[in-house]
Design an enzyme around this catalytic site. Sequence first.
Site, PDB file in Angstrom:
ATOM      1  N   LYS A  46      -0.778  -6.218 -27.953  1.00 25.97           N
ATOM      2  CA  LYS A  46       0.654  -6.389 -28.109  1.00 25.97           C
ATOM      3  C   LYS A  46       1.207  -7.438 -29.170  1.00 25.97           C
ATOM      4  O   LYS A  46       2.260  -7.548 -29.597  1.00 25.97           O
ATOM      5  CB  LYS A  46       1.345  -6.327 -26.901  1.00 25.97           C
ATOM      6  N   GLY A  47       0.394  -8.706 -29.191  1.00 24.15           N
ATOM      7  CA  GLY A  47       0.843  -9.780 -29.565  1.00 24.15           C
ATOM      8  C   GLY A  47       1.260 -10.001 -30.936  1.00 24.15           C
ATOM      9  O   GLY A  47       2.153 -10.820 -31.281  1.00 24.15           O
ATOM     10  N   GLU A 102      -2.673  -9.639 -37.518  1.00 27.22           N
ATOM     11  CA  GLU A 102      -3.015 -10.222 -36.169  1.00 27.22           C
ATOM     12  C   GLU A 102      -1.878 -11.411 -35.854  1.00 27.22           C
ATOM     13  O   GLU A 102      -1.694 -12.151 -36.884  1.00 27.22           O
ATOM     14  CB  GLU A 102      -4.290 -10.642 -36.121  1.00 27.22           C
ATOM     15  N   ASP A 103      -1.574 -11.499 -34.505  1.00 30.72           N
ATOM     16  CA  ASP A 103      -0.927 -12.766 -34.214  1.00 30.72           C
ATOM     17  C   ASP A 103      -1.562 -13.971 -34.400  1.00 30.72           C
ATOM     18  O   ASP A 103      -1.301 -15.039 -34.963  1.00 30.72           O
ATOM     19  CB  ASP A 103      -0.162 -12.448 -33.084  1.00 30.72           C
ATOM     20  N   ASP A 106      -8.361 -16.501 -32.704  1.00 30.42           N
ATOM     21  CA  ASP A 106      -9.013 -17.510 -31.878  1.00 30.42           C
ATOM     22  C   ASP A 106     -10.326 -17.533 -32.080  1.00 30.42           C
ATOM     23  O   ASP A 106     -11.080 -18.295 -32.841  1.00 30.42           O
ATOM     24  CB  ASP A 106      -8.507 -17.143 -30.379  1.00 30.42           C
ATOM     25  N   LYS A 134      -7.057 -20.611 -35.214  1.00 31.74           N
ATOM     26  CA  LYS A 134      -7.517 -21.690 -34.694  1.00 31.74           C
ATOM     27  C   LYS A 134      -9.083 -21.984 -35.017  1.00 31.74           C
ATOM     28  O   LYS A 134      -9.876 -21.244 -34.613  1.00 31.74           O
ATOM     29  CB  LYS A 134      -7.791 -21.677 -33.123  1.00 31.74           C
ATOM     30  N   PHE A 156      -3.168 -23.787 -26.377  1.00 31.41           N
ATOM     31  CA  PHE A 156      -2.656 -22.599 -25.828  1.00 31.41           C
ATOM     32  C   PHE A 156      -1.240 -22.271 -26.237  1.00 31.41           C
ATOM     33  O   PHE A 156      -0.155 -23.186 -25.910  1.00 31.41           O
ATOM     34  CB  PHE A 156      -2.959 -22.457 -24.376  1.00 31.41           C
ATOM     35  N   VAL A 157      -1.194 -21.270 -27.393  1.00 30.57           N
ATOM     36  CA  VAL A 157       0.328 -21.094 -27.793  1.00 30.57           C
ATOM     37  C   VAL A 157       0.987 -19.748 -27.348  1.00 30.57           C
ATOM     38  O   VAL A 157       0.159 -18.833 -26.995  1.00 30.57           O
ATOM     39  CB  VAL A 157       0.338 -21.085 -29.268  1.00 30.57           C
TER      40      VAL A 157
HETATM   41  C1  PRP Z   1      -4.792 -11.672 -28.295  1.00 36.61           C
HETATM   42  C2  PRP Z   1      -4.520 -11.923 -29.716  1.00 36.61           C
HETATM   43  C3  PRP Z   1      -5.554 -11.425 -30.596  1.00 36.61           C
HETATM   44  C4  PRP Z   1      -6.692 -11.796 -29.852  1.00 36.61           C
HETATM   45  C5  PRP Z   1      -7.241 -13.165 -30.285  1.00 36.61           C
HETATM   46  O1  PRP Z   1      -4.666 -10.519 -27.812  1.00 36.61           O
HETATM   47  O2  PRP Z   1      -3.286 -11.080 -29.815  1.00 36.61           O
HETATM   48  O3  PRP Z   1      -5.694 -10.212 -30.686  1.00 36.61           O
HETATM   49  O4  PRP Z   1      -6.260 -12.205 -28.519  1.00 36.61           O
HETATM   50  O5  PRP Z   1      -8.461 -13.701 -29.808  1.00 36.61           O
HETATM   51  P1  PRP Z   1      -9.707 -13.627 -30.438  1.00 36.61           P
HETATM   52  O6  PRP Z   1      -9.697 -14.329 -31.738  1.00 36.61           O
HETATM   53  O7  PRP Z   1     -10.558 -14.908 -29.567  1.00 36.61           O
HETATM   54  O8  PRP Z   1     -10.435 -12.279 -30.194  1.00 36.61           O
HETATM   55  P2  PRP Z   1      -4.932 -10.277 -26.334  1.00 36.61           P
HETATM   56  O9  PRP Z   1      -6.077  -9.665 -25.885  1.00 36.61           O
HETATM   57  O10 PRP Z   1      -4.408 -11.524 -25.450  1.00 36.61           O
HETATM   58  O11 PRP Z   1      -3.793  -9.087 -26.080  1.00 36.61           O
HETATM   59  P3  PRP Z   1      -2.192  -9.024 -26.435  1.00 36.61           P
HETATM   60  O12 PRP Z   1      -2.105  -9.039 -28.027  1.00 36.61           O
HETATM   61  O13 PRP Z   1      -2.042  -7.825 -26.123  1.00 36.61           O
HETATM   62  O14 PRP Z   1      -1.615 -10.337 -25.865  1.00 36.61           O
END
Ligand code: PRP
Length: 179
Positions: A46-47, A102-103, A106, A134, A156-157
């Site tokens: 969703k991000g 992608e938002d 990480d 990051k 953590f953002v």
């Molecule tokens: C978050 C974010 C990325 C992912 C990044 O998604 O939106 O998709 O984590 O992390 P990574 O590089 O360590 O894989 P999340 O699974 O929290 O779901 P969301 O987007 O629904 O909040």
Amino acid sequence: MSDEVKFYEPTVYIPEAEIKTRVRELAEKINEEFGGSELTVICTLKGSIVFFADLIRHLNMPVVCEFLGMSSYGNHTTSTGEVKVTLDLNEPLIGKNVLVVEDIVDSGLTLNYVIEYLKVRKPASVKTAALLLKPDALKAHQLQIDYVGFQIPNKFVVGYGLDYAEKFRGLPYIGVIET
Ligand code: PRP
């Protein structure tokens, strides 16, 4: 013991105006690269919803919007390395130019998984855009990210689509919380 999650007030890390400027710059680069060719832009839920919605409004080419439900974290603040597809695409990708939005990158495990997942469908090309990266948290070092908004430290953002336990997605800025 209570299971209740405590919420701390975020402090502004990247202000709304700075995000706006940067998103426009990224869109200009994408416009230059693709010209008038149709682009399938994939929002990873969703991000990415807010970044995606702002980005596509600055793209000049015909855009096909697709949504991919991905989940890796649940309510945890560190990557499990497990990626779950919760909603699949509507349209075939064969022969299409694709941009994955992608938002945040990480560990990079999610985006890495998404790219491999999409390549199986034989698109003409797959490019990637991430608002936040990051570098210190990156585990998928071979990951190709074509358009990066901001490189940030390992904090953590939240906000601008990003959550902490599903909170703060609607903030217009990127904030930091102590967890
Ligand atoms: C978050 C974010 C990325 C992912 C990044 O998604 O939106 O998709 O984590 O992390 P990574 O590089 O360590 O894989 P999340 O699974 O929290 O779901 P969301 O987007 O629904 O909040």
